[in-house]
Enzyme design. Structure first.
Site, PDB file in Angstrom:
ATOM      1  N   CYS A   1       7.095   9.655 -23.494  1.00 60.46           N
ATOM      2  CA  CYS A   1       7.901   8.443 -23.540  1.00 60.46           C
ATOM      3  C   CYS A   1       8.267   8.100 -22.097  1.00 60.46           C
ATOM      4  CB  CYS A   1       9.138   8.746 -24.376  1.00 60.46           C
ATOM      5  SG  CYS A   1      10.347   7.432 -24.411  1.00 60.46           S
TER       6      CYS A   1
ATOM      7  N   CYS B   1      17.387   7.848 -25.455  1.00 59.73           N
ATOM      8  CA  CYS B   1      17.212   6.936 -24.338  1.00 59.73           C
ATOM      9  C   CYS B   1      18.459   6.782 -23.459  1.00 59.73           C
ATOM     10  CB  CYS B   1      16.787   5.616 -24.980  1.00 59.73           C
ATOM     11  SG  CYS B   1      17.041   4.133 -24.079  1.00 59.73           S
TER      12      CYS B   1
ATOM     13  N   CYS C   1      18.876  -1.307 -17.571  1.00 55.11           N
ATOM     14  CA  CYS C   1      18.330  -2.398 -18.380  1.00 55.11           C
ATOM     15  C   CYS C   1      19.347  -3.525 -18.441  1.00 55.11           C
ATOM     16  CB  CYS C   1      18.030  -1.891 -19.792  1.00 55.11           C
ATOM     17  SG  CYS C   1      17.323  -3.165 -20.857  1.00 55.11           S
TER      18      CYS C   1
ATOM     19  N   CYS D   1      22.064  -3.770 -24.994  1.00 55.70           N
ATOM     20  CA  CYS D   1      22.297  -3.521 -26.412  1.00 55.70           C
ATOM     21  C   CYS D   1      23.545  -2.633 -26.536  1.00 55.70           C
ATOM     22  CB  CYS D   1      21.081  -2.860 -27.055  1.00 55.70           C
ATOM     23  SG  CYS D   1      19.616  -3.897 -26.911  1.00 55.70           S
TER      24      CYS D   1
ATOM     25  N   GLU E   1      14.257   8.522 -16.550  1.00 55.10           N
ATOM     26  CA  GLU E   1      13.980   9.566 -17.548  1.00 55.10           C
ATOM     27  C   GLU E   1      12.607   9.420 -18.167  1.00 55.10           C
ATOM     28  OE1 GLU E   1      18.411   9.454 -19.579  1.00 55.10           O
ATOM     29  OE2 GLU E   1      16.638   9.418 -20.821  1.00 55.10           O
TER      30      GLU E   1
ATOM     31  N   CYS F   1      23.174   1.375 -26.843  1.00 58.22           N
ATOM     32  CA  CYS F   1      22.166   2.053 -26.023  1.00 58.22           C
ATOM     33  C   CYS F   1      22.723   2.536 -24.683  1.00 58.22           C
ATOM     34  CB  CYS F   1      20.997   1.101 -25.791  1.00 58.22           C
ATOM     35  SG  CYS F   1      19.818   1.716 -24.585  1.00 58.22           S
TER      36      CYS F   1
HETATM   37  N1  SAH Z   1      13.870  -1.602 -24.271  1.00 56.29           N
HETATM   38  C1  SAH Z   1      12.925  -1.333 -25.267  1.00 56.29           C
HETATM   39  C2  SAH Z   1      12.381   0.069 -25.262  1.00 56.29           C
HETATM   40  C3  SAH Z   1      13.311   1.233 -25.004  1.00 56.29           C
HETATM   41  S1  SAH Z   1      14.400   1.831 -26.228  1.00 56.29           S
HETATM   42  C4  SAH Z   1      13.478  -1.660 -26.623  1.00 56.29           C
HETATM   43  O1  SAH Z   1      14.664  -1.872 -26.736  1.00 56.29           O
HETATM   44  O2  SAH Z   1      12.677  -1.750 -27.553  1.00 56.29           O
HETATM   45  C5  SAH Z   1      13.430   2.564 -27.535  1.00 56.29           C
HETATM   46  C6  SAH Z   1      14.124   2.411 -28.899  1.00 56.29           C
HETATM   47  O3  SAH Z   1      15.295   3.250 -29.021  1.00 56.29           O
HETATM   48  C7  SAH Z   1      14.592   0.984 -29.164  1.00 56.29           C
HETATM   49  O4  SAH Z   1      14.263   0.584 -30.467  1.00 56.29           O
HETATM   50  C8  SAH Z   1      16.083   1.122 -28.981  1.00 56.29           C
HETATM   51  O5  SAH Z   1      16.780   0.092 -29.600  1.00 56.29           O
HETATM   52  C9  SAH Z   1      16.357   2.485 -29.555  1.00 56.29           C
HETATM   53  N2  SAH Z   1      17.647   3.069 -29.176  1.00 56.29           N
HETATM   54  C10 SAH Z   1      18.312   2.950 -28.019  1.00 56.29           C
HETATM   55  N3  SAH Z   1      19.479   3.646 -28.054  1.00 56.29           N
HETATM   56  C11 SAH Z   1      19.553   4.215 -29.264  1.00 56.29           C
HETATM   57  C12 SAH Z   1      20.512   5.050 -29.909  1.00 56.29           C
HETATM   58  N4  SAH Z   1      21.620   5.436 -29.298  1.00 56.29           N
HETATM   59  N5  SAH Z   1      20.258   5.455 -31.176  1.00 56.29           N
HETATM   60  C13 SAH Z   1      19.110   5.076 -31.794  1.00 56.29           C
HETATM   61  N6  SAH Z   1      18.178   4.284 -31.242  1.00 56.29           N
HETATM   62  C14 SAH Z   1      18.393   3.852 -29.987  1.00 56.29           C
HETATM   63 FE1  SF4 Z   2      17.490  -2.180 -22.926  1.00 52.06          FE
HETATM   64 FE2  SF4 Z   2      18.398  -0.156 -24.399  1.00 52.06          FE
HETATM   65 FE3  SF4 Z   2      18.358  -2.623 -25.410  1.00 52.06          FE
HETATM   66 FE4  SF4 Z   2      16.039  -1.312 -25.018  1.00 52.06          FE
HETATM   67  S1  SF4 Z   2      17.686  -0.738 -26.438  1.00 52.06           S
HETATM   68  S2  SF4 Z   2      16.521  -3.442 -24.473  1.00 52.06           S
HETATM   69  S3  SF4 Z   2      16.575  -0.165 -23.153  1.00 52.06           S
HETATM   70  S4  SF4 Z   2      19.598  -1.946 -23.654  1.00 52.06           S
END
Ligand code: SAH
Ligand code: SF4
Length: 331
Positions: A90, A320, A97, A101, A75, A104
């Site tokens: 972006c 994301c 990944c 998390c 994406e 996510c």
């Molecule tokens: N992997 C990297 C970059 C990609 S995610 C990272 O984790 O920093 C970009 C941002 O979006 C990160 O801060 C991530 O934690 C946040 N993010 C991911 N899923 C989300 C969600 N469902 N709601 C809000 N923020 C989210």
């Molecule tokens: Fe990976 Fe999503 Fe965590 Fe970023 S927020 S490190 S993309 S699992």
């Protein structure tokens, strides 16, 4: 060019066509003769991505699903903000990944593979070509953890700065906290912005929601962030996801303010964007607007600038990994 028996200056011409003029075919390279163009067509192609899907939201956010040469999907998003005339893209750095998390959508996908530098740069080239617009800012906040694919990410940044002409200060790499990657990026001496997805000021909560905390604990992580800010003289960004009852408690806002007191940074609060996990459950809730503002106020107590992320494209699954997951399910 040498291998094809062509003069060296052709390389510079082609480079300009691809990166500065953003053409998609050799036939558009009008200062190359037809025989040269034919030769090139036989041995090369421009770009490696195809648009698998495009969604345009009411606020003009464009969300792309790109198909990679091996059929996998990533994406990218193009956003414009009302307060800015420039466009922000972006980009993804990995398919899926490994960090996992718990809030996510990309984390739910699991890790598939790293992207090559070309696949990263091509996201930008394709977006510029499709939208007919020039991108000024790039954030590595799409799918994947950029600092678990550091070498290709660094290569892609070099190309974006040196060939595409994006200013280093307009590029932001966001990491979940991979200390060796932060150090590697610092040593590369590219003055790009670094964003740390901190998300919790206490180890217990952070270990739960950002599992890589067990490998790279909070104390050394904040040190490496401070070191990045000091060495590069750039203000870093702290990203902080607001999950109701999990990360939005008043004492956490205060602890957050204290934790980054000595770091040259700003704080960006991200209200949770609801996403379904593999079981179809939504595990968290977004705090009320009131709770968000309360948290912001408490987090400001040591004088840092604190913002609440402006949301774009919520009507088109622009969080994301969201669209990607929907696409896979529909297949
Ligand atoms: N992997 C990297 C970059 C990609 S995610 C990272 O984790 O920093 C970009 C941002 O979006 C990160 O801060 C991530 O934690 C946040 N993010 C991911 N899923 C989300 C969600 N469902 N709601 C809000 N923020 C989210
Ligand atoms: Fe990976 Fe999503 Fe965590 Fe970023 S927020 S490190 S993309 S699992």
């Amino acid at each position: 060019m040498q291998e094809l028996g062509l003069p060296k200056f052709r390389a510079a011409q082609i480079h300009t066509w691809i990166y500065a003029k953003n053409v998609s075919s050799f036939d558009e390279m009008t200062n190359l003769g037809a025989p040269v163009r034919e030769k090139l067509k036989q041995v090369a192609r421009i770009g490696c991505l195809e648009i698998a899907h495009l969604q345009v939201s009411r606020d003009e956010t464009r969300k792309y699903l790109f198909q990679l040469p091996d059929g996998k999907i990533v994406e990218s998003v193009l956003m414009s903000f009302n307060d800015r005339t420039t466009l922000t893209a972006c980009v993804s750095s990995q398919v899926g990944c490994a960090v996992g998390c718990t809030f996510c959508a990309t984390g739910y996908l699991g890790f598939k593979r790293n992207l090559t530098a070309q696949e990263i740069v091509d996201q930008i080239m394709m977006i510029q070509r499709e939208s007919g617009k020039r991108i000024a800012n790039i954030v590595y906040m799409g799918q994947g953890e950029p600092l678990l694919n550091t070498e290709e990410v660094i290569k892609s940044i070099h190309t974006l700065i040196e060939s595409v002409g994006i200013g280093a200060r307009h590029i932001t790499v966001s990491t979940s906290g991979v200390i060796p990657g932060i150090e590697r990026l610092r040593d590369e001496d590219l003055p790009v912005c670094l964003a740390l997805s901190l998300h919790a000021p206490d180890s217990k909560t952070r270990e739960e929601i950002v599992p890589i905390t067990k490998k790279y604990p909070l104390g050394p992580l904040i040190e490496s962030l401070k070191d990045y800010a000091d060495s590069t003289r750039r203000r870093v960004t702290i990203e902080y996801v607001l999950l109701a009852g999990v990360t939005d408690r008043p004492e956490q806002a205060k602890a957050l303010a204290e934790m980054v007191r000595d770091v040259h940074c700003m704080i960006n609060l991200i209200p949770f964007n609801p996403t379904e996990n593999n079981l179809g459950e939504i595990m968290y809730e977004r705090p009320s607007r009131e709770a968000q503002l309360k948290f912001k106020q408490l987090a400001e107590r040591t004088g840092k600038t604190v913002t609440i992320r402006l949301e774009r494209g919520t009507d088109i699954d622009a969080a994301c990994g969201q669209l990607h997951n929907k696409f896979l399910k529909a297949k």
